[in-house]
Design an enzyme around this catalytic site. Sequence first.
Site, mmCIF file in Angstrom:
data_model
loop_
_atom_site.group_PDB
_atom_site.id
_atom_site.type_symbol
_atom_site.label_atom_id
_atom_site.label_comp_id
_atom_site.label_asym_id
_atom_site.label_seq_id
_atom_site.Cartn_x
_atom_site.Cartn_y
_atom_site.Cartn_z
ATOM 1 N N CYS A 192 -1.253 0.354 -3.699
ATOM 2 C CA CYS A 192 -1.680 1.743 -3.909
ATOM 3 C C CYS A 192 -0.425 2.594 -4.001
ATOM 4 C CB CYS A 192 -2.557 2.188 -2.736
ATOM 5 S SG CYS A 192 -2.995 3.944 -2.741
ATOM 6 N N ASN A 193 -0.252 3.282 -5.116
ATOM 7 C CA ASN A 193 0.926 4.118 -5.317
ATOM 8 C C ASN A 193 0.983 5.258 -4.306
ATOM 9 O OD1 ASN A 193 2.530 3.604 -8.126
ATOM 10 N ND2 ASN A 193 0.406 2.953 -8.301
ATOM 11 N N CYS A 215 -1.191 4.607 -10.642
ATOM 12 C CA CYS A 215 -2.289 4.393 -9.702
ATOM 13 C C CYS A 215 -2.918 3.073 -10.095
ATOM 14 C CB CYS A 215 -3.325 5.518 -9.773
ATOM 15 S SG CYS A 215 -4.814 5.218 -8.782
#
Length: 264
Positions: free
Chosen positions: A75-76, A189
């Site tokens: 998850c960015n 994302c």
Amino acid sequence: MNTSSPILLFDSGVGGLTVLAELRKLMPKAPVIYAADMAGLPYGSKSEAEVAARVAGLLGRMAERYNPRLICIACNTASTIALGMVREVLETPIVGTVPAIKPAAQMTKTGTIGLLGTEATVRQGYVDDLQREFATGKKLLRYGANGLVALGEKKLRGESVSVDEVAKAASGLILQAGGENLDTVVLACTHFPLLQDELQEAFGKDVTFVDGSKGIARRIAHLLEGDSFAFWSRSFAVTTGELEDFRRLAPAFEQHGIKSLKRF
């Protein structure tokens, strides 16, 4: 290390399946637990303090319960905010997810790059650092498209998602000054590659999309090179949210060898 010790793949939702898909190509027999913080979704609209506390707390409990050989924060938003904190408190090796600005800067012909992420990701100083290090002299346009997260989740549930919906959610990127020169867009994302077909149609065939899923998978494989694996027949996915809703995603998980879905 126990040969059945799993890799823990963590995301706010199911965007991390784009990373798992690439990991399975390199390590098809590696035991994986997929952890989806559906109760905390979306991270992109939360404050930095909320995300950091939630991610650190959950990963601490999961590391204790599952004893993973490696944790991947797929998850960015979680990575750009909480990666440093989590590495300080856990002894487990941790691989984060960062926007693929470096390859995008190498690919662009016009010199104008788009960064499509959540609102929380695109405002991080970490992105400024990546731009200074890898994209000096390039124009980087950023846009927080939180709406794409919900659309990616919706698509994985087998529900209809239109190109118009995706185009509307992402339009703020190309409508900025200089947006007409965009030729490369970073999908920052892990949910967004789920919508790449719709994004391609919305932005046009001359725009190239790049994400970090392949690079993350290669990094995990490199760190675990030489490890012995015994395929974990009880491999599963866990959610912090409602199990009944999570089970609607069963077909998507089955594509990656995960048949058991549980509540954390």
